[in-house]
Design an enzyme around this catalytic site. Structure first.
Site, PDB file in Angstrom:
ATOM      1  N   ALA A   1      -8.598   9.776   2.755  1.00 21.87           N
ATOM      2  CA  ALA A   1      -9.922   9.925   3.354  1.00 21.87           C
ATOM      3  C   ALA A   1     -10.094   9.009   4.570  1.00 21.87           C
ATOM      4  O   ALA A   1     -10.352   9.466   5.686  1.00 21.87           O
ATOM      5  CB  ALA A   1     -10.990   9.632   2.300  1.00 21.87           C
TER       6      ALA A   1
ATOM      7  N   ASP B   1       2.594   8.212   4.699  1.00 18.51           N
ATOM      8  CA  ASP B   1       1.876   8.633   3.486  1.00 18.51           C
ATOM      9  C   ASP B   1       2.848   9.273   2.507  1.00 18.51           C
ATOM     10  O   ASP B   1       3.776   9.974   2.905  1.00 18.51           O
ATOM     11  CB  ASP B   1       0.753   9.614   3.821  1.00 18.51           C
ATOM     12  CG  ASP B   1      -0.166   9.825   2.626  1.00 18.51           C
ATOM     13  OD1 ASP B   1      -1.213   9.156   2.552  1.00 18.51           O
ATOM     14  OD2 ASP B   1       0.183  10.629   1.723  1.00 18.51           O
TER      15      ASP B   1
ATOM     16  N   ASP C   1      -5.112   3.290  -0.863  1.00 19.66           N
ATOM     17  CA  ASP C   1      -6.118   3.427  -1.904  1.00 19.66           C
ATOM     18  C   ASP C   1      -5.854   2.443  -3.045  1.00 19.66           C
ATOM     19  O   ASP C   1      -6.361   2.619  -4.131  1.00 19.66           O
ATOM     20  CB  ASP C   1      -6.120   4.868  -2.439  1.00 19.66           C
ATOM     21  CG  ASP C   1      -4.751   5.269  -2.991  1.00 19.66           C
ATOM     22  OD1 ASP C   1      -3.814   4.445  -2.917  1.00 19.66           O
ATOM     23  OD2 ASP C   1      -4.634   6.393  -3.501  1.00 19.66           O
TER      24      ASP C   1
ATOM     25  N   CYS D   1     -11.400   6.055  -6.599  1.00 20.23           N
ATOM     26  CA  CYS D   1     -11.976   7.368  -6.301  1.00 20.23           C
ATOM     27  C   CYS D   1     -11.657   8.371  -7.410  1.00 20.23           C
ATOM     28  O   CYS D   1     -12.347   9.368  -7.583  1.00 20.23           O
ATOM     29  CB  CYS D   1     -11.440   7.882  -4.980  1.00 20.23           C
ATOM     30  SG  CYS D   1     -11.836   6.813  -3.606  1.00 20.23           S
TER      31      CYS D   1
ATOM     32  N   CYS E   1      -4.565 -21.153   1.274  1.00 19.86           N
ATOM     33  CA  CYS E   1      -4.239 -19.752   0.971  1.00 19.86           C
ATOM     34  C   CYS E   1      -2.729 -19.571   0.801  1.00 19.86           C
ATOM     35  O   CYS E   1      -1.929 -20.022   1.619  1.00 19.86           O
ATOM     36  CB  CYS E   1      -4.757 -18.842   2.080  1.00 19.86           C
ATOM     37  SG  CYS E   1      -4.229 -17.128   1.899  1.00 19.86           S
TER      38      CYS E   1
HETATM   39 ZN   LIG Z   1      -5.286 -16.221   3.768  1.00 19.22          ZN
END
Ligand SMILES: [Zn+2]
Length: 347
Positions: free
Chosen positions: A38, A59, A129, A193, A250
């Site tokens: 989508a 894809d 997704d 979805c 991080c």
């Molecule tokens: Zn980060």
């Protein structure tokens, strides 16, 4: 730029922040899109029409009737022919703008092939997704030092954020609490979805913001980037835009530990959709036509095109791709899928 091109893109060139110079840059730019569902079809359509120079589309899926409600590049005939999305999208986009070099690749982006498939592009677009693939993209983008645009939509809700390596927060800053590799889940994004559905209108909103950010980057206007996590819900009408601080500790953009890219290989078998199991490619090349002929006496409804072979073994339906990958519909059981694969395709 010749006068024909100037006329073709005149409404964008007239937009002062872009201008002739911005359009010129855009025409010589490129991007790679991961996932063409989508969000992917919507953002690809916008960028190809805007005149991006080159677009690669990766894809793994084929078009199904339930996609047509929101995946705006596909038509009923694509679903009837079970065309791979990357192939159908490439055809439609070339027809929309023959001046753009569009390259559809039928493949599953995995830690093993991600760097190879994403290298050489100055921008990566999220049309995936699932969070597993997004974290592979996040790791690869940081490692390659290339911006990427995160985008997601489910039900009536969606969100997007542009990640600039070394400057902005990354996806791991946003969702990995304390930097540990836990179960990543952004607020409201645990649902998919396939379980709670999705409205095509939220896809349009999020894809449009993603495409506008891409336009700013590819036309050399990074100062115009919104620099925020934007979320919205088209049902409640709530829109939000917040600044996300970088996490100095991080795991990904701080310590540069690319665990999704370099860590455990992707499992051979994953769930996809509500009642399907995917067996990942085994780096084998299958002759689909030959396989179809061989299977015809034993199975029903054999259909084959250049890209895939589909057949039914009630209550299951198997779709096999040329690289050996297969999607088995009608089960959530990895064991059943594995045994069907072994029986009909080979161990
Ligand atoms: Zn980060």
């Amino acid at each position: 730029m010749d006068t024909k091109l100037q006329e073709k893109y005149s409404r964008q060139i007239l937009f002062a922040p872009l201008g002739l110079e911005g359009q010129e840059r855009l025409l010589h730019s490129s991007a790679v899109l991961v996932g063409c569902g989508a969000l992917g079809t919507a953002v690809a359509n916008l960028l190809v029409r805007a005149g991006v120079g080159r677009l690669r589309i990766i894809d793994r899926d084929f078009v199904e009737p339930s996609n047509l409600q929101r995946q705006t590049l596909f038509e009923e005939s694509d679903a009837r022919d079970a065309l791979p999305k990357a192939v159908a999208a490439e055809r439609r986009l070339r027809a929309a703008n023959s001046g753009v070099s569009v390259e559809g690749i039928v493949a599953d982006l995995t830690p093993r092939n991600a760097e190879e498939m994403l290298t050489g592009f100055p921008l990566i677009l999220d049309g995936t997704d699932n969070f597993e693939t997004r974290f592979v993209v996040n790791d690869a983008a940081l490692k390659l030092n290339v911006p990427w645009i995160y985008a997601a939509a489910v039900a009536s809700y969606g969100l997007t954020m542009t990640v600039l390596p070394g400057e902005s927060a990354c996806l791991a800053c946003l969702v990995e609490a304390g930097g540990a590799r836990g179960t990543p889940a952004a607020p409201g994004m645990e649902e998919t979805c396939d379980t709670v559905g999705v409205l095509n209108s939220i896809v349009g909103v999020i894809a449009s913001i993603e495409a506008a950010e891409a336009l700013k980057l590819l036309s050399g206007r990074p100062g115009a980037l919104h620099g925020r996590l934007i979320s919205c819900d088209v049902w409640s009408g709530r829109f939000q835009s917040i600044r996300v601080a970088r996490d100095p500790h991080c795991r990904a953009c701080g310590r540069r530990e690319f665990t999704y890219l370099e860590g455990d290989a992707q499992p051979q078998i994953t769930m996809c959709g509500r009642d399907s199991v995917q067996i990942h490619e085994r780096r084998r090349a299958l002759d689909l036509a030959e396989l179809g002929r061989r299977l015809a006496p034993a199975v029903s409804g054999v259909r084959c095109n250049d890209f895939l072979l589909r057949f039914a073994v009630p209550p299951y339906e198997m779709t096999v791709f040329a690289d050996g990958r297969a999607v088995i519909k009608g089960t959530r059981d990895a064991g059943v899928a594995r045994s069907l694969y072994a029986r009909y395709i080979g161990a």
